[in-house]
Design an enzyme around this catalytic site. Sequence first.
Site, PDB file in Angstrom:
ATOM      1  N   ARG A  42     -40.012  10.338  49.079  1.00 17.95           N
ATOM      2  CA  ARG A  42     -40.945  11.114  48.259  1.00 17.95           C
ATOM      3  C   ARG A  42     -40.909  12.598  48.623  1.00 17.95           C
ATOM      4  O   ARG A  42     -41.049  13.458  47.749  1.00 17.95           O
ATOM      5  CB  ARG A  42     -42.355  10.545  48.416  1.00 17.95           C
ATOM      6  CG  ARG A  42     -43.356  11.158  47.461  1.00 17.95           C
ATOM      7  CD  ARG A  42     -44.598  10.296  47.360  1.00 17.95           C
ATOM      8  NE  ARG A  42     -45.519  10.828  46.367  1.00 17.95           N
ATOM      9  CZ  ARG A  42     -46.743  11.281  46.653  1.00 17.95           C
ATOM     10  NH1 ARG A  42     -47.177  11.254  47.904  1.00 17.95           N
ATOM     11  NH2 ARG A  42     -47.519  11.749  45.695  1.00 17.95           N
ATOM     12  N   HIS A  68     -40.560  15.660  45.958  1.00 14.59           N
ATOM     13  CA  HIS A  68     -41.531  16.756  45.820  1.00 14.59           C
ATOM     14  C   HIS A  68     -40.922  18.100  46.222  1.00 14.59           C
ATOM     15  O   HIS A  68     -41.383  19.148  45.767  1.00 14.59           O
ATOM     16  CB  HIS A  68     -42.791  16.453  46.632  1.00 14.59           C
ATOM     17  CG  HIS A  68     -43.684  15.449  45.973  1.00 14.59           C
ATOM     18  ND1 HIS A  68     -45.056  15.452  46.091  1.00 14.59           N
ATOM     19  CD2 HIS A  68     -43.397  14.408  45.147  1.00 14.59           C
ATOM     20  CE1 HIS A  68     -45.558  14.450  45.382  1.00 14.59           C
ATOM     21  NE2 HIS A  68     -44.585  13.797  44.812  1.00 14.59           N
ATOM     22  N   ASP A  69     -39.912  18.083  47.059  1.00 15.28           N
ATOM     23  CA  ASP A  69     -39.181  19.314  47.354  1.00 15.28           C
ATOM     24  C   ASP A  69     -38.380  19.758  46.134  1.00 15.28           C
ATOM     25  O   ASP A  69     -38.529  20.885  45.649  1.00 15.28           O
ATOM     26  CB  ASP A  69     -38.247  19.100  48.555  1.00 15.28           C
ATOM     27  CG  ASP A  69     -37.478  20.358  48.897  1.00 15.28           C
ATOM     28  OD1 ASP A  69     -37.973  21.472  48.579  1.00 15.28           O
ATOM     29  OD2 ASP A  69     -36.388  20.254  49.505  1.00 15.28           O
ATOM     30  N   VAL A 113     -39.968  21.496  42.960  1.00 11.06           N
ATOM     31  CA  VAL A 113     -40.610  22.815  43.086  1.00 11.06           C
ATOM     32  C   VAL A 113     -39.609  23.779  43.721  1.00 11.06           C
ATOM     33  O   VAL A 113     -39.213  23.574  44.873  1.00 11.06           O
ATOM     34  CB  VAL A 113     -41.895  22.720  43.938  1.00 11.06           C
ATOM     35  CG1 VAL A 113     -42.531  24.101  44.107  1.00 11.06           C
ATOM     36  CG2 VAL A 113     -42.891  21.752  43.300  1.00 11.06           C
ATOM     37  N   GLY A 131     -36.526  23.868  43.405  1.00 11.73           N
ATOM     38  CA  GLY A 131     -35.265  23.222  43.756  1.00 11.73           C
ATOM     39  C   GLY A 131     -35.290  22.632  45.160  1.00 11.73           C
ATOM     40  O   GLY A 131     -36.271  22.770  45.893  1.00 11.73           O
ATOM     41  N   SER A 158     -38.743  23.892  50.617  1.00  8.72           N
ATOM     42  CA  SER A 158     -39.983  24.668  50.479  1.00  8.72           C
ATOM     43  C   SER A 158     -41.202  23.816  50.814  1.00  8.72           C
ATOM     44  O   SER A 158     -42.192  24.317  51.362  1.00  8.72           O
ATOM     45  CB  SER A 158     -40.116  25.240  49.057  1.00  8.72           C
ATOM     46  OG  SER A 158     -40.112  24.207  48.087  1.00  8.72           O
ATOM     47  N   ASN A 181     -49.628  16.965  46.664  1.00  8.94           N
ATOM     48  CA  ASN A 181     -49.178  16.854  48.055  1.00  8.94           C
ATOM     49  C   ASN A 181     -50.301  16.629  49.056  1.00  8.94           C
ATOM     50  O   ASN A 181     -50.132  15.924  50.056  1.00  8.94           O
ATOM     51  CB  ASN A 181     -48.436  18.140  48.473  1.00  8.94           C
ATOM     52  CG  ASN A 181     -47.139  18.331  47.693  1.00  8.94           C
ATOM     53  OD1 ASN A 181     -46.589  17.373  47.165  1.00  8.94           O
ATOM     54  ND2 ASN A 181     -46.657  19.570  47.640  1.00  8.94           N
ATOM     55  N   PRO A 207     -45.370  15.487  38.030  1.00 13.31           N
ATOM     56  CA  PRO A 207     -46.367  14.929  37.104  1.00 13.31           C
ATOM     57  C   PRO A 207     -47.427  14.100  37.816  1.00 13.31           C
ATOM     58  O   PRO A 207     -47.128  13.398  38.789  1.00 13.31           O
ATOM     59  CB  PRO A 207     -45.537  14.059  36.158  1.00 13.31           C
ATOM     60  CG  PRO A 207     -44.220  13.868  36.810  1.00 13.31           C
ATOM     61  CD  PRO A 207     -44.025  14.946  37.824  1.00 13.31           C
ATOM     62  N   HIS A 261     -40.745   3.480  43.353  1.00 15.60           N
ATOM     63  CA  HIS A 261     -42.050   2.840  43.599  1.00 15.60           C
ATOM     64  C   HIS A 261     -41.901   1.348  43.914  1.00 15.60           C
ATOM     65  O   HIS A 261     -42.889   0.627  43.928  1.00 15.60           O
ATOM     66  CB  HIS A 261     -42.990   3.072  42.412  1.00 15.60           C
ATOM     67  CG  HIS A 261     -43.458   4.501  42.291  1.00 15.60           C
ATOM     68  ND1 HIS A 261     -44.276   4.939  41.282  1.00 15.60           N
ATOM     69  CD2 HIS A 261     -43.211   5.590  43.063  1.00 15.60           C
ATOM     70  CE1 HIS A 261     -44.525   6.242  41.428  1.00 15.60           C
ATOM     71  NE2 HIS A 261     -43.877   6.664  42.497  1.00 15.60           N
ATOM     72  N   THR A 262     -40.701   0.901  44.170  1.00 12.72           N
ATOM     73  CA  THR A 262     -40.469  -0.435  44.726  1.00 12.72           C
ATOM     74  C   THR A 262     -40.866  -0.481  46.204  1.00 12.72           C
ATOM     75  O   THR A 262     -40.893  -1.547  46.818  1.00 12.72           O
ATOM     76  CB  THR A 262     -38.984  -0.849  44.570  1.00 12.72           C
ATOM     77  OG1 THR A 262     -38.784  -2.138  45.141  1.00 12.72           O
ATOM     78  CG2 THR A 262     -38.045   0.116  45.295  1.00 12.72           C
ATOM     79  N   ASP A 284     -45.510  -1.733  44.924  1.00 14.68           N
ATOM     80  CA  ASP A 284     -44.832  -2.955  44.476  1.00 14.68           C
ATOM     81  C   ASP A 284     -45.547  -4.152  45.091  1.00 14.68           C
ATOM     82  O   ASP A 284     -45.483  -4.370  46.296  1.00 14.68           O
ATOM     83  CB  ASP A 284     -43.357  -2.906  44.909  1.00 14.68           C
ATOM     84  CG  ASP A 284     -42.618  -4.216  44.643  1.00 14.68           C
ATOM     85  OD1 ASP A 284     -43.222  -5.173  44.104  1.00 14.68           O
ATOM     86  OD2 ASP A 284     -41.423  -4.282  44.979  1.00 14.68           O
ATOM     87  N   ASP A 308     -35.695  -3.025  46.005  1.00 14.11           N
ATOM     88  CA  ASP A 308     -35.078  -3.926  45.029  1.00 14.11           C
ATOM     89  C   ASP A 308     -35.579  -3.564  43.631  1.00 14.11           C
ATOM     90  O   ASP A 308     -36.169  -2.502  43.439  1.00 14.11           O
ATOM     91  CB  ASP A 308     -35.421  -5.380  45.384  1.00 14.11           C
ATOM     92  CG  ASP A 308     -36.934  -5.597  45.480  1.00 14.11           C
ATOM     93  OD1 ASP A 308     -37.707  -4.729  44.989  1.00 14.11           O
ATOM     94  OD2 ASP A 308     -37.357  -6.626  46.033  1.00 14.11           O
TER      95      ASP A 308
END
Length: 297
Positions: A38, A42-43, A46, A48, A52, A70, A140, A170-171, A217, A225
């Site tokens: 994650r 998130h890097d 924002v 690229g 940051s 964050n 988002p 999100h598994t 999950d 998976d």
Amino acid sequence: QLTEDYYKKTCPKVFDTVESAVKSAIKKEKRMGASLIRLHFHDCFVQGCDASVLLDDTSSFTGEKTAAPNNNSIRGFNVVDDIKSKVESVCPGVVSCADILAIAARDSVSILGGPEWDVKVGRRDSKTASLAAANSGVIPPPTSTLNNLVNRFQARGLSTKDMVALSGAHTIGQARCSLFRTRIYNETNIDASFARKRQDNCPRTTGSGDNNLASLDVKSPTFFDNAYYKNLIKKKGLLHSDQILYNGGSTDSLIETYSKKPETFNDDFVTAMIKMGDISPLTGSNGEIRKNCRRAN
Ligand code: HEM
Ligand SMILES: [Ca+2]
């Protein structure tokens, strides 16, 4: 301009060094693999993929860590520090923090049983961050509509297919009650027994149990998976933004494909991760190689 052999001469041990540090972090805490993946997301969204997201706030500098997506949410900074110090001890001043995030994300996926791929490197680190951009919705929120998700990824050069495949991350990992409360109490496109089970550890009233965690999950939360997609078909997506991918809209058929064909999911996930890792890197004489991932040199 990112390549797989960027550190071939200057730091041949970088991949082994990062992998063994990620392995030991995941051995200590399975969730850490999720947290590291994650951080890379998130890097990259924002400014690229420029690390940051790792810059700490100081009295004279404001980074991205307190941005809405964050704050009290992204984690793993101590593990990144640990990886960085091990990499510095084998090749000082050579490997960027942005590359460490990309390599650690790749390693986390494979260590937890997901696909393997060659990760491109050669990114440099930013001297700046953007709290405003991190707050602007480019990452988002979980309340997003399908259109919003599609548009936010498109704005980063990622297709709808990339967005659906990347959501498969999100598994693994967890989410806080405050981010799925509305879904489990108010939405109707949810399996009733799943909703009840999640309500057990997430009280209805705002302010109570807000930070209680649940697995994204419900089936296999520490194994990378395609169960995430099978859950969506059973209306067992935890976040609104998960279930919206299978709710009678344009992405339903892709969810069905990934739920039935794990190899197709793996291939598309790898393609999308490589694309995400390519978002606006700093190269050449732009940026720097930070000594400490938490501050500019
Ligand atoms: C499609 C849009 C996305 C939305 C709306 C979204 C939203 C969220 C939310 C709300 C959480 C829980 C945060 C918390 O409880 O504090 C979360 C966790 C997570 N997200 Fe996403 N996400 C999205 C895409 C992605 C992508 C592209 C990746 C990586 C490729 C990713 C990887 C993760 C992981 C691994 C976790 C669990 C982290 C942990 O346990 O520490 N997400 N996401
Ligand atoms: Ca960034």
